[in-house]
Scaffold this motif. Structure first.
Motif, PDB file in Angstrom:
ATOM      1  N   SER A  88      17.147  -2.027  -5.134  1.00 14.67           N
ATOM      2  CA  SER A  88      17.304  -3.444  -5.470  1.00 14.67           C
ATOM      3  C   SER A  88      18.273  -3.595  -6.632  1.00 14.67           C
ATOM      4  N   GLY A  89      18.817  -4.809  -6.735  1.00 15.00           N
ATOM      5  CA  GLY A  89      19.776  -5.086  -7.805  1.00 15.00           C
ATOM      6  C   GLY A  89      19.112  -5.070  -9.169  1.00 15.00           C
ATOM      7  N   ILE A  90      17.935  -5.658  -9.208  1.00 15.04           N
ATOM      8  CA  ILE A  90      17.226  -5.686 -10.486  1.00 15.04           C
ATOM      9  C   ILE A  90      15.881  -4.996 -10.338  1.00 15.04           C
ATOM     10  N   GLY A  91      15.396  -4.483 -11.425  1.00 14.47           N
ATOM     11  CA  GLY A  91      14.082  -3.838 -11.398  1.00 14.47           C
ATOM     12  C   GLY A  91      13.053  -4.817 -11.906  1.00 14.47           C
ATOM     13  N   MET A  92      11.996  -4.993 -11.170  1.00 16.08           N
ATOM     14  CA  MET A  92      10.942  -5.931 -11.581  1.00 16.08           C
ATOM     15  C   MET A  92       9.653  -5.154 -11.785  1.00 16.08           C
ATOM     16  N   PRO A  93       8.981  -5.322 -12.903  1.00 15.56           N
ATOM     17  CA  PRO A  93       7.662  -4.691 -13.009  1.00 15.56           C
ATOM     18  C   PRO A  93       6.748  -5.291 -11.940  1.00 15.56           C
ATOM     19  N   PRO A  94       6.074  -4.454 -11.162  1.00 15.12           N
ATOM     20  CA  PRO A  94       5.269  -4.965 -10.045  1.00 15.12           C
ATOM     21  C   PRO A  94       4.241  -6.014 -10.451  1.00 15.12           C
ATOM     22  N   PHE A  95       3.782  -5.981 -11.726  1.00 13.14           N
ATOM     23  CA  PHE A  95       2.778  -6.989 -12.114  1.00 13.14           C
ATOM     24  C   PHE A  95       3.428  -8.359 -12.329  1.00 13.14           C
ATOM     25  N   ILE A  96       4.745  -8.415 -12.423  1.00 13.50           N
ATOM     26  CA  ILE A  96       5.413  -9.717 -12.531  1.00 13.50           C
ATOM     27  C   ILE A  96       5.806 -10.205 -11.138  1.00 13.50           C
ATOM     28  N   TYR A  97       6.534  -9.359 -10.419  1.00 12.75           N
ATOM     29  CA  TYR A  97       6.824  -9.686  -9.018  1.00 12.75           C
ATOM     30  C   TYR A  97       7.055  -8.382  -8.259  1.00 12.75           C
ATOM     31  N   ASP A  98       6.307  -8.192  -7.204  1.00 16.15           N
ATOM     32  CA  ASP A  98       6.369  -6.934  -6.473  1.00 16.15           C
ATOM     33  C   ASP A  98       7.183  -7.114  -5.187  1.00 16.15           C
TER      34      ASP A  98
ATOM     35  N   GLU B 234      -1.947  -4.725   7.319  1.00 18.70           N
ATOM     36  CA  GLU B 234      -2.512  -5.540   8.407  1.00 18.70           C
ATOM     37  C   GLU B 234      -2.374  -4.825   9.748  1.00 18.70           C
ATOM     38  N   LYS B 235      -1.271  -4.126   9.884  1.00 17.17           N
ATOM     39  CA  LYS B 235      -0.987  -3.402  11.135  1.00 17.17           C
ATOM     40  C   LYS B 235      -1.920  -2.197  11.306  1.00 17.17           C
ATOM     41  N   GLY B 236      -2.450  -1.726  10.180  1.00 15.64           N
ATOM     42  CA  GLY B 236      -3.365  -0.586  10.259  1.00 15.64           C
ATOM     43  C   GLY B 236      -2.814   0.688   9.650  1.00 15.64           C
ATOM     44  N   PHE B 237      -1.692   0.587   8.931  1.00 14.39           N
ATOM     45  CA  PHE B 237      -1.148   1.770   8.258  1.00 14.39           C
ATOM     46  C   PHE B 237      -1.900   2.010   6.959  1.00 14.39           C
ATOM     47  N   ASP B 238      -1.921   3.272   6.561  1.00 16.51           N
ATOM     48  CA  ASP B 238      -2.457   3.651   5.275  1.00 16.51           C
ATOM     49  C   ASP B 238      -1.242   3.914   4.374  1.00 16.51           C
ATOM     50  N   VAL B 239      -0.979   3.018   3.433  1.00 19.57           N
ATOM     51  CA  VAL B 239       0.230   3.154   2.600  1.00 19.57           C
ATOM     52  C   VAL B 239      -0.079   4.082   1.426  1.00 19.57           C
ATOM     53  N   ILE B 240       0.501   5.288   1.471  1.00 16.90           N
ATOM     54  CA  ILE B 240       0.106   6.319   0.499  1.00 16.90           C
ATOM     55  C   ILE B 240       1.086   6.483  -0.668  1.00 16.90           C
ATOM     56  N   GLY B 241       2.221   5.791  -0.614  1.00 13.78           N
ATOM     57  CA  GLY B 241       3.152   5.922  -1.728  1.00 13.78           C
ATOM     58  C   GLY B 241       4.276   4.910  -1.655  1.00 13.78           C
ATOM     59  N   GLU B 242       4.877   4.652  -2.812  1.00 14.36           N
ATOM     60  CA  GLU B 242       5.988   3.704  -2.864  1.00 14.36           C
ATOM     61  C   GLU B 242       7.055   4.236  -3.818  1.00 14.36           C
ATOM     62  N   PHE B 243       8.297   4.026  -3.449  1.00 14.63           N
ATOM     63  CA  PHE B 243       9.406   4.475  -4.290  1.00 14.63           C
ATOM     64  C   PHE B 243      10.453   3.358  -4.359  1.00 14.63           C
ATOM     65  N   SER B 244      10.988   3.139  -5.546  1.00 17.19           N
ATOM     66  CA  SER B 244      12.101   2.178  -5.645  1.00 17.19           C
ATOM     67  C   SER B 244      13.065   2.632  -6.722  1.00 17.19           C
TER      68      SER B 244
END
Ligand SMILES: Cc1cc2nc3c(=O)[nH]c(=O)nc-3n(C[C@H](O)[C@H](O)[C@H](O)COP(=O)(O)O)c2cc1C
Length: 134
Positions: free
Chosen positions: A64-74, A85-95
């Protein structure tokens, strides 16, 4: 990430979505640049058409162009919600930051984050992907 996970890469726009599209994979990563506060619409279109996964672990990534702290806007929240909702188990996130020339004036100055993702970002991405294998 693909190297670290020995993964196949697929472009959402070109993917043939049928009942077997996820078979043979035990971990699926979903990612794109961030557009107007969320992942690219082609990814949402793709996920909408996926069959319900069976015990499928997933991870999310973005630039992304700007970095946002997830507690402000994710930025990941809309895609994460859809995957859960689809039924995936989301085990990690990277940005990380990505080169951004969206705003016209930024174009004149060469955009922001030129050269990103850089070597350090790519190393972080690789480390993140390795961590998913544990
Ligand atoms: C139309 C457009 C909308 C964008 N919206 C956002 C945004 O809401 N937040 C942000 O941080 N970056 C935004 N960006 C910057 C992109 O997320 C960034 O350049 C990203 O690295 C693009 O990745 P890609 O070239 O792989 O698609 C936008 C860029 C474009 C062209």
């Amino acid at each position: 990430m693909a190297k670290a996970l020995n993964a196949e890469l697929l472009q959402a726009e070109q993917a043939k979505v049928d009942a077997n599209v996820l078979s043979g994979y035990d971990l699926v990563g979903f990612g794109s640049g961030i557009y107007y506060g969320k992942h690219h619409e082609s990814l949402f279109y793709f996920v909408d058409r996926l069959p319900a996964p069976e015990n499928k672990r997933a991870f999310i990534f973005s630039t992304s162009g700007i970095g946002m702290p997830p507690f402000i806007y994710d930025f990941h929240k809309p895609l994460k919600k859809k995957l859960l909702e689809k039924g995936f188990d989301v085990i990690g996130e990277f940005s990380c930051r990505g080169w951004d020339t969206f705003i016209r004036v930024l174009n004149i100055v060469g955009g922001i984050n030129k050269g990103r993702p850089n070597k350090k970002d790519l190393r972080r991405a690789e480390d993140f992907a390795r961590g998913l294998k544990i």
